[in-house]
Motif scaffolding. Structure first.
Motif, mmCIF file in Angstrom:
data_model
loop_
_atom_site.group_PDB
_atom_site.id
_atom_site.type_symbol
_atom_site.label_atom_id
_atom_site.label_comp_id
_atom_site.label_asym_id
_atom_site.label_seq_id
_atom_site.Cartn_x
_atom_site.Cartn_y
_atom_site.Cartn_z
ATOM 1 N N THR A 179 -19.272 119.038 -3.641
ATOM 2 C CA THR A 179 -20.137 117.861 -3.683
ATOM 3 C C THR A 179 -19.316 116.645 -3.261
ATOM 4 O OG1 THR A 179 -21.518 118.780 -5.429
ATOM 5 C CG2 THR A 179 -21.586 116.395 -5.120
ATOM 6 N N HIS A 180 -19.852 115.893 -2.320
ATOM 7 C CA HIS A 180 -19.148 114.740 -1.761
ATOM 8 C C HIS A 180 -19.883 113.452 -2.118
ATOM 9 C CE1 HIS A 180 -16.471 117.042 1.077
ATOM 10 N NE2 HIS A 180 -17.395 117.958 0.811
ATOM 11 N N HIS A 181 -19.105 112.461 -2.569
ATOM 12 C CA HIS A 181 -19.608 111.104 -2.764
ATOM 13 C C HIS A 181 -18.706 110.177 -1.949
ATOM 14 C CE1 HIS A 181 -20.846 113.307 -6.395
ATOM 15 N NE2 HIS A 181 -21.885 112.496 -6.439
ATOM 16 N N PHE A 182 -19.312 109.174 -1.305
ATOM 17 C CA PHE A 182 -18.569 108.376 -0.340
ATOM 18 C C PHE A 182 -19.052 106.931 -0.394
ATOM 19 C CE2 PHE A 182 -17.928 106.682 3.922
ATOM 20 C CZ PHE A 182 -16.677 107.158 4.295
ATOM 21 N N TRP A 183 -18.108 106.008 -0.574
ATOM 22 C CA TRP A 183 -18.425 104.581 -0.654
ATOM 23 C C TRP A 183 -17.737 103.829 0.479
ATOM 24 C CZ3 TRP A 183 -17.579 107.797 -4.669
ATOM 25 C CH2 TRP A 183 -18.496 107.817 -5.726
ATOM 26 N N VAL A 184 -18.449 102.863 1.050
ATOM 27 C CA VAL A 184 -17.889 101.968 2.069
ATOM 28 C C VAL A 184 -17.400 100.707 1.375
ATOM 29 C CG1 VAL A 184 -18.363 100.670 4.178
ATOM 30 C CG2 VAL A 184 -19.468 102.888 3.797
ATOM 31 N N ILE A 185 -16.131 100.353 1.578
ATOM 32 C CA ILE A 185 -15.530 99.195 0.907
ATOM 33 C C ILE A 185 -15.446 98.053 1.919
ATOM 34 C CG2 ILE A 185 -13.565 98.346 -0.431
ATOM 35 C CD1 ILE A 185 -12.840 101.275 -1.000
ATOM 36 N N GLU A 186 -16.353 97.091 1.797
ATOM 37 C CA GLU A 186 -16.437 95.985 2.753
ATOM 38 C C GLU A 186 -15.813 94.694 2.239
ATOM 39 O OE1 GLU A 186 -20.740 96.058 3.171
ATOM 40 O OE2 GLU A 186 -20.514 96.880 5.192
ATOM 41 N N ASP A 187 -15.644 94.560 0.932
ATOM 42 C CA ASP A 187 -15.201 93.309 0.310
ATOM 43 C C ASP A 187 -13.773 92.949 0.726
ATOM 44 O OD1 ASP A 187 -14.489 91.220 -1.333
ATOM 45 O OD2 ASP A 187 -15.264 92.132 -3.171
ATOM 46 N N PRO A 188 -13.556 91.802 1.398
ATOM 47 C CA PRO A 188 -12.214 91.395 1.824
ATOM 48 C C PRO A 188 -11.221 91.251 0.662
ATOM 49 C CG PRO A 188 -13.882 90.068 2.925
ATOM 50 C CD PRO A 188 -14.589 90.859 1.861
ATOM 51 N N LYS A 189 -11.725 90.857 -0.509
ATOM 52 C CA LYS A 189 -10.824 90.721 -1.660
ATOM 53 C C LYS A 189 -10.291 92.083 -2.094
ATOM 54 C CE LYS A 189 -12.833 86.459 -3.502
ATOM 55 N NZ LYS A 189 -13.506 85.800 -4.669
ATOM 56 N N LEU A 190 -11.157 93.090 -2.056
ATOM 57 C CA LEU A 190 -10.697 94.443 -2.370
ATOM 58 C C LEU A 190 -9.732 94.943 -1.304
ATOM 59 C CD1 LEU A 190 -13.884 96.272 -3.741
ATOM 60 C CD2 LEU A 190 -11.918 95.411 -5.025
ATOM 61 N N HIS A 191 -9.985 94.572 -0.057
ATOM 62 C CA HIS A 191 -9.064 94.941 1.019
ATOM 63 C C HIS A 191 -7.660 94.418 0.721
ATOM 64 C CE1 HIS A 191 -12.395 95.491 4.330
ATOM 65 N NE2 HIS A 191 -12.591 96.227 3.258
ATOM 66 N N GLU A 192 -7.598 93.167 0.310
ATOM 67 C CA GLU A 192 -6.298 92.559 0.010
ATOM 68 C C GLU A 192 -5.602 93.294 -1.133
ATOM 69 O OE1 GLU A 192 -6.736 88.434 -0.786
ATOM 70 O OE2 GLU A 192 -7.630 87.967 1.182
ATOM 71 N N GLN A 193 -6.359 93.604 -2.173
ATOM 72 C CA GLN A 193 -5.782 94.315 -3.317
ATOM 73 C C GLN A 193 -5.267 95.691 -2.922
ATOM 74 O OE1 GLN A 193 -9.263 93.586 -6.201
ATOM 75 N NE2 GLN A 193 -7.513 93.803 -7.574
ATOM 76 N N ILE A 194 -6.079 96.427 -2.193
ATOM 77 C CA ILE A 194 -5.698 97.787 -1.810
ATOM 78 C C ILE A 194 -4.464 97.765 -0.920
ATOM 79 C CG2 ILE A 194 -6.425 99.820 -0.474
ATOM 80 C CD1 ILE A 194 -9.328 99.143 -1.422
ATOM 81 N N GLN A 195 -4.473 96.889 0.077
ATOM 82 C CA GLN A 195 -3.328 96.833 0.994
ATOM 83 C C GLN A 195 -2.061 96.413 0.257
ATOM 84 O OE1 GLN A 195 -4.281 95.035 4.717
ATOM 85 N NE2 GLN A 195 -2.167 94.920 5.425
ATOM 86 N N LYS A 196 -2.200 95.456 -0.663
ATOM 87 C CA LYS A 196 -1.044 94.980 -1.429
ATOM 88 C C LYS A 196 -0.446 96.103 -2.275
ATOM 89 C CE LYS A 196 0.201 91.509 -4.935
ATOM 90 N NZ LYS A 196 0.455 92.438 -6.065
ATOM 91 N N GLU A 197 -1.295 96.897 -2.922
ATOM 92 C CA GLU A 197 -0.778 97.971 -3.770
ATOM 93 C C GLU A 197 -0.003 99.009 -2.956
ATOM 94 O OE1 GLU A 197 -0.747 98.053 -7.115
ATOM 95 O OE2 GLU A 197 -1.609 96.041 -6.892
ATOM 96 N N PHE A 198 -0.493 99.324 -1.766
ATOM 97 C CA PHE A 198 0.244 100.274 -0.927
ATOM 98 C C PHE A 198 1.561 99.663 -0.433
ATOM 99 C CE2 PHE A 198 -3.895 102.529 -0.394
ATOM 100 C CZ PHE A 198 -3.455 103.791 -0.781
#
Length: 412
Positions: A179-198
Motif C-alpha cells: 500500500t502506497h501513500h504519497f504527499w507533495v510537499i510544496e511549502d517553501p518553509k518546509l523545503h528550508e527545514q528539510i534541506q537544512k537537516e540534510f
C-alpha cells in the motif's frame, strides 16, 4: 554537508498512478511481463519494454530511443504531468499490512557522491554502468530513485508525521500487497527545514542503487564536458533519491548455493570445514542462524550449524568481520575454489526472504550440492565498511523497501 534539493517531478495523474507504477522490469518473469503488457495499457512496463508495440525484442540504442518515445507518448496523452515548481515528496509504503517504510523523495548531488559525502558499500560493474549511462543520455529521465539512508532525525520525523495527518496525493494498493501513500510537499518553509537537516548530516549512505547512482555521476561528467556554459545547477548535476531513516530499512541476507564440492567427497569436505568451524549435524531439523559468525549449511539431505572458530580467523578490519566475507575467506575460496564471486558459474545466490527452504529444494532437486545461509548484515556494518572505504562482497544485502518505477520521474 550533503545537498538534497526539491525538484519538479513528472508524475502520473491521481487516477492512473496505481496502473502505471510497476516493479523494475528485471524483477518480473517473462510470463508476468507479458500478462501486464497484455492487460494494462498504462503500465510503466510499456515504457521499459517498447518492443511490445512491434511484437519484437529490441535492444541497445534502438531500445533506448524507443523508451524515450514511449515516455513522451505517456506525457502527450496526459498520463504523466510535471509539477509546476520544485517539490519534495513524502512516500509511505506498507508491506503486507505490517512493515512500514517512510521517506522523502528529493534530488541528491552528484558532487556529494564524488566527494564521498554520499558513501558506497558495493562495487559496481564497469560494463553495466557504461550501458546505463548511455541509456540515461538517450532517454534523459530516471524513473527509479536510488535508495539512500540517513541517521534517524527528529525534525524530519516530525515533518513526516504532520504530513501523514493530511490527505495524500496518492493512495493505492498493488497486487503484491503493497500500500502506497504519497504527499507533495510544496511549502517553501518546509523545503528550508528539510534541506537544512540534510545539510547538517555528516554523510548519507547508498542502501540500494549503486549502479544507478554511478551511472548518473558518469552522465554528469559527459554532459558537463559538452556544456560550455555549465553552472553546476543544471538538472544533470543531481539524481533522484528516496531518503529513508536507518531505522526504517530492512536488511536481509543472500544465501549461497554451489554446484559441486570442488572434487572433494562429503567426508573430505567436512574435515576441511572442521579446521575453521565447530560443526553440528542437525539432520532434518531446519536451521537459520540467529547471530553473526554462525552459518547454516545444507548438504546431502542434512542441515548443519557452522560456528566460526574465532581463534583461527584473523579479524583485521570491518570487512573481515562481515559474515559474507568470512564465508568467502574460509570456505568458498580456499575449499570450493571460487575465486570470483561475480562471475563463477558454479555459484548462485538466493535472497534471504526465500530462506533455507529454497536452498534445500534446489539441492534436493540436484541442481546444487551444497548451500549456505548467514545472519543478515547490520546497518552499522554497512556504514563502517563504507566509512573505511571498503566494499562488501556482491550479493551481501537484500534491502527493503524495493521501490516502484514511474511514481516520480526525474527529467534532466
Amino acid at each position: 554537508m550533503p545537498k538534497v534539493i526539491p525538484f519538479q517531478a513528472t508524475r502520473p495523474t491521481r487516477d492512473k498512478v496505481g496502473l502505471i507504477a510497476s516493479k523494475p522490469y528485471e524483477t518480473y518473469t517473462k510470463a508476468q511481463v507479458e500478462a501486464r503488457l497484455d492487460n494494462n495499457p498504462f503500465s510503466f512496463l510499456h515504457i521499459a519494454n517498447p518492443g511490445y508495440k512491434y511484437n519484437k525484442e529490441i535492444s541497445g540504442k534502438e531500445r533506448f530511443s524507443l523508451v524515450k518515445n514511449r515516455f513522451e507518448e505517456f506525457k502527450e496523452d496526459g498520463s504523466f504531468r510535471q509539477d509546476g515548481k520544485p517539490c519534495y515528496y513524502l512516500h509511505k509504503i506498507i508491506y503486507r499490512n505490517e512493515i512500514e517504510f517512510v521517506g522523502f523523495v528529493g534530488a541528491a548531488s552528484a558532487e556529494d557522491y564524488e566527494n564521498n559525502l554520499i558513501r558506497k558499500h558495493e562495487d559496481t560493474l564497469t560494463e553495466k554502468v557504461e550501458v546505463f549511462t548511455e541509456y540515461l543520455k538517450t532517454v534523459r529521465f530516471n524513473a527509479d530513485p536510488v535508495l539512500l539512508t540517513y541517521p534517524d532525525n527528529e525534525v524530519l520525523d516530525s515533518i513526516s508525521k504532520k504530513l501523514m495527518q493530511t490527505r495524500p496525493e496518492y493512495e493505492f494498493t498493488t497486487t503484491s500487497r503493497e500500500t502506497h501513500h504519497f504527499w507533495v510537499i510544496e511549502d517553501p518553509k518546509l523545503h528550508e527545514q528539510i534541506q537544512k537537516e540534510f545539510e547538517e548530516m555528516k554523510h548519507i549512505y547508498i542502501a540500494d542503487g549503486h549502479h544507478r547512482s554511478s551511472s548518473s555521476i558518469d552522465l554528469k561528467k559527459v554532459l558537463e564536458a559538452e556544456n560550455d556554459h555549465h553552472t553546476g545547477e543544471e538538472a544533470y548535476n543531481f539524481f533522484m533519491g528516496f531518503f529513508i531513516p536507518e531505522s526504517h530499512l530492512r536488511i536481509h541476507e543472500f544465501n549461497r548455493l554451489v554446484k559441486d564440492l570442488n572434487g572433494l567427497s562429503k567426508d573430505e569436505f567436512l574435515i576441511k570445514l572442521d579446521e575453521q568451524f565447530k560443526i553440528e549435524n542437525l539432520n532434518q531439523n531446519y536451521y537459520k542462524p540467529k547471530e553473526a559468525h554462525y552459518f547454516s549449511m545444507y548438504l546431502d539431505g542434512d542441515f548443519y550449524e557452522l560456528n566460526l572458530r574465532d581463534r583461527n580467523y584473523d579479524f583485521n578490519n570491518a570487512l573481515s568481520r562481515l559474515d559474507a566475507q568470512i564465508l568467502f575467506n574460509t570456505i568458498l575460496k580456499p575449499i570450493l575454489g571460487i575465486q570470483d564471486l561475480r562471475t563463477n558459474s558454479r555459484l548462485m545466490y538466493s535472497q534471504g526472504q526465500k530462506d533455507m527452504a529454497f536452498v534445500k529444494g534446489a539441492i534436493d532437486q540436484g541442481d546444487y550440492q551444497v548451500g549456505f545461509g548467514m545472519y543478515p548484515a547490520s546497518i552499522e556494518e554497512m556504514k563502517t565498511i563504507a566509512d573505511e572505504g571498503m566494499k562488501m562482497p556482491p550479493k551481501t544485502t537484500y534491502i527493503e523497501p524495493k521501490l516502484r518505477s514511474g511514481i516520480t520521474i526525474y527529467e534532466f
